[in-house]
Design a protein around this motif. Sequence first.
Motif, mmCIF file in Angstrom:
data_model
loop_
_atom_site.group_PDB
_atom_site.id
_atom_site.type_symbol
_atom_site.label_atom_id
_atom_site.label_comp_id
_atom_site.label_asym_id
_atom_site.label_seq_id
_atom_site.Cartn_x
_atom_site.Cartn_y
_atom_site.Cartn_z
ATOM 1 N N PHE A 120 0.806 -1.218 0.000
ATOM 2 C CA PHE A 120 0.000 0.000 0.000
ATOM 3 C C PHE A 120 0.837 1.264 0.000
ATOM 4 N N ASP A 121 2.161 1.081 -0.029
ATOM 5 C CA ASP A 121 3.039 2.247 -0.026
ATOM 6 C C ASP A 121 2.727 3.154 1.168
ATOM 7 N N VAL A 122 2.665 2.512 2.341
ATOM 8 C CA VAL A 122 2.362 3.248 3.573
ATOM 9 C C VAL A 122 3.661 3.518 4.290
ATOM 10 N N SER A 123 3.832 4.721 4.747
ATOM 11 C CA SER A 123 5.058 5.074 5.457
ATOM 12 C C SER A 123 5.047 4.478 6.846
ATOM 13 N N PRO A 124 6.241 4.086 7.353
ATOM 14 C CA PRO A 124 6.303 3.531 8.709
ATOM 15 C C PRO A 124 5.780 4.544 9.727
ATOM 16 N N GLY A 125 5.023 4.020 10.711
ATOM 17 C CA GLY A 125 4.460 4.877 11.753
ATOM 18 C C GLY A 125 3.013 5.215 11.505
ATOM 19 N N SER A 126 2.551 5.091 10.263
ATOM 20 C CA SER A 126 1.139 5.355 9.977
ATOM 21 C C SER A 126 0.361 4.050 10.112
ATOM 22 N N SER A 127 -0.970 4.151 10.080
ATOM 23 C CA SER A 127 -1.825 2.976 10.269
ATOM 24 C C SER A 127 -2.025 2.268 8.944
ATOM 25 N N PRO A 128 -1.575 1.019 8.819
ATOM 26 C CA PRO A 128 -1.767 0.297 7.562
ATOM 27 C C PRO A 128 -3.228 -0.083 7.367
ATOM 28 N N VAL A 129 -3.617 -0.280 6.113
ATOM 29 C CA VAL A 129 -4.978 -0.673 5.787
ATOM 30 C C VAL A 129 -5.139 -2.160 6.068
ATOM 31 N N SER A 130 -6.309 -2.535 6.649
ATOM 32 C CA SER A 130 -6.579 -3.942 6.883
ATOM 33 C C SER A 130 -6.848 -4.641 5.564
ATOM 34 N N ARG A 131 -5.987 -5.582 5.215
ATOM 35 C CA ARG A 131 -6.125 -6.280 3.936
ATOM 36 C C ARG A 131 -7.335 -7.218 3.965
ATOM 37 N N THR A 132 -7.677 -7.695 5.120
ATOM 38 C CA THR A 132 -8.805 -8.619 5.224
ATOM 39 C C THR A 132 -10.127 -7.900 5.038
ATOM 40 N N PHE A 133 -10.314 -6.811 5.763
ATOM 41 C CA PHE A 133 -11.593 -6.094 5.727
ATOM 42 C C PHE A 133 -11.695 -5.138 4.536
ATOM 43 N N ALA A 134 -10.568 -4.749 3.976
ATOM 44 C CA ALA A 134 -10.591 -3.815 2.843
ATOM 45 C C ALA A 134 -9.781 -4.366 1.677
ATOM 46 N N PRO A 135 -10.215 -5.453 1.077
ATOM 47 C CA PRO A 135 -9.479 -6.015 -0.063
ATOM 48 C C PRO A 135 -9.650 -5.139 -1.308
ATOM 49 N N SER A 136 -8.657 -5.183 -2.186
ATOM 50 C CA SER A 136 -8.745 -4.391 -3.415
ATOM 51 C C SER A 136 -9.803 -4.940 -4.364
ATOM 52 N N SER A 137 -10.203 -6.179 -4.135
ATOM 53 C CA SER A 137 -11.209 -6.810 -5.004
ATOM 54 C C SER A 137 -12.615 -6.660 -4.434
ATOM 55 N N ILE A 138 -12.869 -5.563 -3.735
ATOM 56 C CA ILE A 138 -14.165 -5.400 -3.077
ATOM 57 C C ILE A 138 -15.320 -5.434 -4.063
ATOM 58 N N HIS A 139 -15.132 -4.881 -5.270
ATOM 59 C CA HIS A 139 -16.216 -4.874 -6.254
ATOM 60 C C HIS A 139 -16.558 -6.281 -6.720
ATOM 61 N N LYS A 140 -15.550 -7.120 -6.861
ATOM 62 C CA LYS A 140 -15.808 -8.519 -7.225
ATOM 63 C C LYS A 140 -16.600 -9.213 -6.120
ATOM 64 N N ILE A 141 -16.239 -8.917 -4.882
ATOM 65 C CA ILE A 141 -16.927 -9.540 -3.736
ATOM 66 C C ILE A 141 -18.387 -9.103 -3.690
ATOM 67 N N LEU A 142 -18.616 -7.807 -3.883
ATOM 68 C CA LEU A 142 -19.985 -7.309 -3.870
ATOM 69 C C LEU A 142 -20.808 -7.931 -4.992
ATOM 70 N N ASN A 143 -20.200 -8.058 -6.162
ATOM 71 C CA ASN A 143 -20.930 -8.630 -7.297
ATOM 72 C C ASN A 143 -21.241 -10.110 -7.086
ATOM 73 N N CYS A 144 -20.377 -10.801 -6.363
ATOM 74 C CA CYS A 144 -20.651 -12.217 -6.075
ATOM 75 C C CYS A 144 -21.986 -12.376 -5.352
ATOM 76 N N PHE A 145 -22.256 -11.465 -4.408
ATOM 77 C CA PHE A 145 -23.520 -11.540 -3.680
ATOM 78 C C PHE A 145 -24.677 -10.955 -4.483
ATOM 79 N N LEU A 146 -24.446 -9.808 -5.122
ATOM 80 C CA LEU A 146 -25.539 -9.112 -5.800
ATOM 81 C C LEU A 146 -25.982 -9.822 -7.069
ATOM 82 N N LEU A 147 -25.083 -10.580 -7.705
ATOM 83 C CA LEU A 147 -25.415 -11.275 -8.953
ATOM 84 C C LEU A 147 -25.646 -12.753 -8.733
ATOM 85 N N LEU A 148 -25.827 -13.145 -7.482
ATOM 86 C CA LEU A 148 -26.030 -14.566 -7.191
ATOM 87 C C LEU A 148 -27.302 -15.077 -7.866
ATOM 88 N N LEU A 149 -28.368 -14.305 -7.756
ATOM 89 C CA LEU A 149 -29.623 -14.673 -8.423
ATOM 90 C C LEU A 149 -29.675 -14.030 -9.803
#
Length: 716
Positions: A484-513
Motif C-alpha cells: 500500500f506504499d504506507v510510510s512507517p508509523g502510519s496505520s496500515p490498511v486492513s487487507r482482510t476487511f478492505a481487499p482491493s477486489s471489493i467490487h468482485k466480492i460485492l458482485n458475487c452476492f448481488l449477482l447470485l440470483l
Amino acid sequence: MFSRIACAVYNVMDALAPPLPLHEEFSHHWTAIKNFYTNKRSACQLPVELTDIPDHLNQMVCILEQEEGEGETGNGCPCMEYFLQQKILEAMCGLAKADSPTGFKQHVISFASRILSSVKFDLLPHASVWSAVQKLTMMCGEQLASPYEKEEMDFIFFLCNRLMEDPYLFNHFICDTSRRFPQKIRTRQSGSAHQVDLECSKHSTAEAEAPKIDVPLVQSLITFLNSPDHDISSKGNDCLVKCAAAFDEKTVNILVQQTDFCSKIVTFIVSQYHEVQKHCNLQDINDVDFFSVHTGENSGSDVQLSPGKRQILSFVRWVSFFDNLVGAQPQLGESLTMFFTDLFLKSEINAELSDLENNDKILFTTKLISLCIRSIASESLILSFGIFLVGNCKDPELPGCVGHFLKQLLVDRCHEAKLSSQVKLATLQLFEDLLQKPSKEVFESLVLSNLTGRRYYDYLFVEKHAHFSDDEVSCQRKSLYEEFDVSPGSSPVSRTFAPSSIHKILNCFLLLLPDELKSCEESEDSAYDVYIKDAHRQFQQCLLLCDDWNWPNDLCSEYEEVESEVSETSDSETEADATCSFFYEGSFLDMLFCKLENMLQQPYELNLQVTSLISRLALFPHPNLHEYLLNPLIPLVPTARSLFTVLLKLAEDIQIAVQDTQNLKKKLELTRKILLTDEEGCNSFEESNALEAIIVLEEFCKELAAIAFVKYHTSS
C-alpha cells in the motif's frame, strides 16, 4: 374526649400566659408523653390519634427546629442537649416496640424521620441516636405489608440516602445478633482482658460461640422487596441498589461471607419463577414477547394485560432489578452471579430446557430466557447466561462429539424434525439474543473455535495455481508497507476487511440470483445501498461491543508455517495431507448453513430468523470470521463449505424448483408486495414457499453486500 378538652384549655392558657423557655416547653412535652404511660388510668387500648401523643411529638420537632433557627443567640441548644442526654429517641423505640396505644409505632417512625431530616445538626453519629435508629430499622422489617409500611419505607429511604453520603456509617448498622436468635452482648474490661457475657437460651450456645452477623438495614429492604405494594417494592429496589453501590469492602465481605444475603435475593428470583410456572401459559409468553417489542408504541397497553402476562412481566422486572444489583458492586455482583447460576440456572432452568417431550414447556422456557437476556446489561450476568447456555470452551469442535450439553441440545433442537417450527424459531432467537449482548468467551466458544486455525483455506491450491491473485495471498507474499506504499508509523490498511477486489466480492452476492429470479428492479431504489445506513450503525455498535476483545486487525499469517511444514515433507501425498486437512465449521455454523440450504422447505419466518442471525455474525470484526463469511474469492479445502458456497447451492436449487413456474415474475412481485406491506392473508400460489425463499435470499444477499461494503470503507 376529656383529653381533647384538656388540650384545648392548655392551648388557651398558653395563649394568655407568657411563653415558657423552649427547653422547658420541650421537657414538658416529653414529660407528658411519659406520664401517659405511667398513669394507670390512661386508655392505652385507644388508637393513638385519640390521645395527645401526636400533638406532643409534633411540638417537640417544631421546638427543635425553632431552637436551631435561633442558634445565633449564642445560648447553645439546650433542647437538643436534653434530647440527647435523656436518650429520648431510644426510649421512644422501646415504647414503639409494643405499639401501644395502637399507631404509636407509626408516629415514632415519622418523628424519627422528621428529626433526622429537618434538623441540620448531624444526629446520626451520636451513640444514643444511631442505637435507636438501629432498633427502628429492625422494627421496619419485622412484618411484611405492615399497616405502617409507607412510613417505614420513607424512614429506610431517608436512612439509605443519608448513609450514602457517609458510607463509613454502614459499619454502625452491622450487628452480630440475628432476629431469630436474639443475643445481648455486654463487654466490660477487667485488667487487660475483656470478658463477654452472653445472655441467651441454653439451646443457642452454638450461636453464642459463632454469632450470626445481621445487617438490619439490608434485611428490612429485602422485606420491602416482597411487598404487594408496587410503589413500596420499587422504592426498596432502588434503595438496595444504591446501598450496594456505596458499600465498602468490609461491608461487602460481611454480606457475602457471614450473611445469607445473596441466597435470599436469588431465592426470591426463584420463587418468582415458580409463580410464573404455576400461573402462566404459552399464550401469555407470546403476548408478553409482543408487548415487550411494542411497549414504546403503546405504553398504555399494560392495562389490558391478563394476570398471567403481568406475572411474567413482574418476573422479568425482578431479573432486571437483580441485574442492576449485580452491576452496582463488582465483588457483591460476583457472589450474586454464582448463587444465580447454581440456584436458578442450573437447578431450575437446566431441567426445563433439557425436557425432550413437552414442546410447550420447551417453547415457554426458551422464550422466557430470551426475555431475561434482553432485560439485563451487567457483563457478569450476561456472561453467566452465555456460559450456562453454550459454554466457554476454546478448543475446536469435532463432528459427532458432544462438548457442552446445552449448546449441543439447542443446536440439535434446530435440526429436530419432530419439533415445531415455533420451537426452532425461539431457539434461533435465543442464539441471536446472546449475540446481541456478546461476551468474548461465549462468542469464541459458539463461533470462532473452529475458524481461528484457518483450516478452511486451501494453501495447496494457491501453490499449484501460481496465477491465483487472492488479496490475502498477496498480503502474505508482500509486506503491508510495500503493498500500500504506507510510510512507517502510519496505520496500515486492513487487507482482510478492505481487499482491493471489493467490487468482485460485492458482485458475487448481488449477482447470485439471475435477473429473472429477482422480485424488483434496481430502479425502484431497492439496491443494496438501502441497507448501508443500518449496516453502518450496527457495525459501529458491534465495534463498541468488541472494543476490548483484542482481536487482530488482519489474518494471522499461518501460510509460512504451513509452507515450512510442507517443505520438510518429500512425499506429495503427505504434502496434501498436511495442507488439505479436514475442516469442520463447528456445530453452530453447521446448523445455520443447513438451515440455509433447506430454505425451500422451511416457513418464511424461520428463513428470516436464520438470515438475521447470519447477518449478525457477519458484522463482527474478527478477520477469520469475516473472510469465511464475506469473501467468496478465497480457495477452500475440499471438505469445507463457506457461506457463499451454501448460497450458491441454494440459488441452483431454487432455479430447478421454479423452472416450470408460469408468470414467475408477476408472482414474485405480488408475493413481495404481500410480505413487505404485511397485508392480511397469505400467498395462495402453489409455489409460495419457493417464492418467499427467493425474496428472502434476494434481500439477504443485498444485506451481506452492504455489510461487506461498510466494513471495507471503515477499515480502508
